[in-house]
Design an enzyme around this catalytic site. Structure first.
Site, mmCIF file in Angstrom:
data_model
loop_
_atom_site.group_PDB
_atom_site.id
_atom_site.type_symbol
_atom_site.label_atom_id
_atom_site.label_comp_id
_atom_site.label_asym_id
_atom_site.label_seq_id
_atom_site.Cartn_x
_atom_site.Cartn_y
_atom_site.Cartn_z
ATOM 1 N N GLY A 88 9.592 0.476 9.094
ATOM 2 C CA GLY A 88 8.074 1.789 9.062
ATOM 3 C C GLY A 88 8.132 2.372 10.446
ATOM 4 O O GLY A 88 8.306 0.646 11.438
ATOM 5 N N ASP B 206 4.694 0.084 13.067
ATOM 6 C CA ASP B 206 5.760 -1.405 13.835
ATOM 7 C C ASP B 206 7.254 -1.002 14.788
ATOM 8 O O ASP B 206 7.994 -1.651 14.416
ATOM 9 C CB ASP B 206 6.262 -2.293 12.787
ATOM 10 C CG ASP B 206 5.119 -2.900 11.708
ATOM 11 O OD1 ASP B 206 4.526 -3.048 11.937
ATOM 12 O OD2 ASP B 206 5.177 -1.926 10.766
ATOM 13 N N MET C 213 -1.902 3.493 8.092
ATOM 14 C CA MET C 213 -2.078 1.734 6.248
ATOM 15 C C MET C 213 -1.883 1.027 6.729
ATOM 16 O O MET C 213 -0.743 0.906 7.706
ATOM 17 C CB MET C 213 -1.695 3.387 5.728
ATOM 18 C CG MET C 213 -2.540 3.925 4.605
ATOM 19 S SD MET C 213 -2.117 4.536 3.523
ATOM 20 C CE MET C 213 -1.964 5.837 2.441
ATOM 21 N N SER C 214 -2.207 -0.226 6.357
ATOM 22 C CA SER C 214 -2.069 -1.617 7.157
ATOM 23 C C SER C 214 -2.701 -2.003 5.631
ATOM 24 O O SER C 214 -3.691 -2.525 5.706
ATOM 25 C CB SER C 214 -2.355 -1.979 8.282
ATOM 26 O OG SER C 214 -2.982 -3.044 8.532
ATOM 27 N N SER C 215 -2.244 -3.475 5.746
ATOM 28 C CA SER C 215 -2.547 -4.291 4.583
ATOM 29 C C SER C 215 -3.646 -5.040 5.125
ATOM 30 O O SER C 215 -4.672 -5.343 4.436
ATOM 31 C CB SER C 215 -1.179 -6.020 4.220
ATOM 32 O OG SER C 215 -0.049 -5.559 4.396
ATOM 33 N N HIS D 75 1.238 -1.239 -0.120
ATOM 34 C CA HIS D 75 0.121 -0.137 0.365
ATOM 35 C C HIS D 75 0.880 1.207 0.104
ATOM 36 O O HIS D 75 2.329 0.921 -0.232
ATOM 37 C CB HIS D 75 -1.330 -0.263 1.458
ATOM 38 C CG HIS D 75 -0.291 -0.241 2.383
ATOM 39 N ND1 HIS D 75 0.877 1.172 2.761
ATOM 40 C CD2 HIS D 75 -0.127 -1.027 3.363
ATOM 41 C CE1 HIS D 75 0.845 0.467 4.253
ATOM 42 N NE2 HIS D 75 0.434 -0.928 4.206
ATOM 43 N N HIS E 232 4.205 1.418 1.296
ATOM 44 C CA HIS E 232 4.975 1.062 1.612
ATOM 45 C C HIS E 232 5.264 1.375 0.688
ATOM 46 O O HIS E 232 7.149 1.434 0.221
ATOM 47 C CB HIS E 232 4.598 -0.764 1.187
ATOM 48 C CG HIS E 232 3.887 -1.812 1.765
ATOM 49 N ND1 HIS E 232 2.910 -2.295 2.198
ATOM 50 C CD2 HIS E 232 4.682 -2.763 2.899
ATOM 51 C CE1 HIS E 232 2.573 -3.640 2.821
ATOM 52 N NE2 HIS E 232 3.760 -3.223 3.319
HETATM 53 P P1 AMP Z 1 4.256 -5.652 6.270
HETATM 54 O O1 AMP Z 1 4.542 -5.568 5.026
HETATM 55 O O2 AMP Z 1 3.446 -4.638 6.885
HETATM 56 O O3 AMP Z 1 5.105 -6.569 7.456
HETATM 57 O O4 AMP Z 1 5.113 -3.731 6.583
HETATM 58 C C1 AMP Z 1 6.806 -3.894 5.732
HETATM 59 C C2 AMP Z 1 6.729 -2.554 6.375
HETATM 60 O O5 AMP Z 1 6.294 -1.651 5.583
HETATM 61 C C3 AMP Z 1 7.743 -2.462 8.097
HETATM 62 O O6 AMP Z 1 8.770 -2.021 7.874
HETATM 63 C C4 AMP Z 1 5.960 -1.505 8.401
HETATM 64 O O7 AMP Z 1 6.761 -0.777 8.912
HETATM 65 C C5 AMP Z 1 6.053 -0.980 6.761
HETATM 66 N N1 AMP Z 1 4.879 0.110 6.952
HETATM 67 C C6 AMP Z 1 3.722 -0.822 7.012
HETATM 68 N N2 AMP Z 1 2.238 -0.087 7.011
HETATM 69 C C7 AMP Z 1 3.798 1.408 7.353
HETATM 70 C C8 AMP Z 1 2.630 3.088 7.065
HETATM 71 N N3 AMP Z 1 1.950 3.011 7.539
HETATM 72 N N4 AMP Z 1 3.953 3.983 7.281
HETATM 73 C C9 AMP Z 1 5.328 3.507 6.902
HETATM 74 N N5 AMP Z 1 5.639 2.394 6.989
HETATM 75 C C10 AMP Z 1 4.616 0.460 7.583
#
Ligand code: AMP
Length: 296
Positions: free
Chosen positions: A147, A150, A184-186, A34, A37
């Site tokens: 990010g 987390d 934002m989050s998956s 998203h 990312h």
């Molecule tokens: P994930 O796919 O959820 O494991 O996230 C992959 C990376 O993207 C991690 O370092 C997360 O912290 C970062 N990330 C996820 N959502 C966000 C966001 N809304 N803003 C900034 N970084 C993000």
């Protein structure tokens, strides 16, 4: 853009470039990419020579009753996004390649991982720490981007990189939010329309805690009560935890006399959301100024 599946091929690619003095960057993700990312990837793109984005939904960081099976997977869209952002390699290992038979090593960072997300998700951070260590070993990046969303994960990764003498520069970027403040989050795609409408209340509550601290409140319990009250007004929201912590150790603070991080997790229907904000009270700011004046 290359797509690489086999860990050995990934390492061979990195070693070849590494020998030529190319600065390799890594953005580890679980896919379903998203804008959060994308922002991380753009930042990385500007700050390294060769950029690898890993896409791996890591089974080891999900508990048995968690959403591994239903976690969103959108590989072809993810690849398109990566291609548009000029990523050099999309590294997409299989679980079998990452955890072959008789795999047994676990990386754990017990103290930082113990509380908050660690309490709600007991095996989560061992899974995260192990996979990140593996990704660092496979991709051999010079720099890796994470990010702030987390926050505890960033603290775990920072600690493991230090403890294991990994010569990798870690960069943490601010949380990217929707216009109404929701991080934002998956997993946001799983919110119903009504839950999505309510979700920004979480960030608003964290901001009310931040404002209260900035206006001089130093009693963590009182600040916590203000945030909880705001969230309890909405019965659909269940608080998992809200905590005001030392930003490095993540231990809870009783008195907010330095910079703090407010960490939180809530449940809205079947979706669990996490978020955090940093807060610096008057006392914290005075201490920082004094430290600066003393040259520290
Ligand atoms: P994930 O796919 O959820 O494991 O996230 C992959 C990376 O993207 C991690 O370092 C997360 O912290 C970062 N990330 C996820 N959502 C966000 C966001 N809304 N803003 C900034 N970084 C993000």
């Amino acid at each position: 853009m290359k797509t690489i599946h086999a860990p050995a091929s990934m390492t061979a690619w990195s070693q070849r470039l590494g020998r030529e003095g190319v600065v390799i960057g890594l953005v580890p993700t679980m896919g379903a990419l998203h804008e959060g990312h994308r922002t991380l990837i753009r930042q990385a793109r500007l700050n390294c020579d060769a950029l690898v984005v890993s896409i791996f939904v890591n089974p080891a960081q999900f508990g048995p009753s968690e959403d591994f099976a239903t976690y969103p997977r959108r590989l072809s869209q993810d690849r398109t996004l990566c291609r548009k952002e000029s990523v050099d390699v999309c590294f997409e290992p299989t679980a079998a390649a990452m955890y072959p038979e008789r795999f047994q090593t676990v990386v754990s960072v017990p103290s930082i991982a113990r509380r908050w997300e660690g309490e709600s998700r007991p095996h989560h951070f061992a899974g995260v720490a192990t996979v990140v260590t593996k990704l660092f070993g496979i991709v051999r990046p010079d720099v890796a981007w994470f990010g702030q969303k987390d926050y505890q994960q960033c603290a775990v990764v920072r600690q493991l990189a230090k403890d294991l003498n990994l010569d990798i520069r870690l960069i943490v970027r601010p949380t990217v939010r929707d216009r109404d403040g929701l991080a934002m989050s998956s997993r946001n795609v799983f919110l119903t329309a009504e839950e999505r409408r309510l979700a920004p209340m979480f960030y608003q509550a964290l901001l009310s805690g931040q404002r209260t601290i900035e206006h001089g409140a130093t009693d963590a319990k009182a600040v916590q009560a203000i945030m909880e009250k705001a969230l309890r007004e909405e019965p659909a929201i269940r608080i998992d935890y809200l905590a005001i912590c030392d930003p490095d150790t993540l231990e809870p603070l009783e008195r907010i006399d330095r910079q703090a991080v407010i960490l939180g997790a809530i449940r809205l229907g079947s979706v669990r959301l996490i978020d955090n904000v940093l807060a610096s009270g008057k006392a914290g700011r005075i201490r920082s100024v004094k430290a600066l004046q003393k040259g520290r």
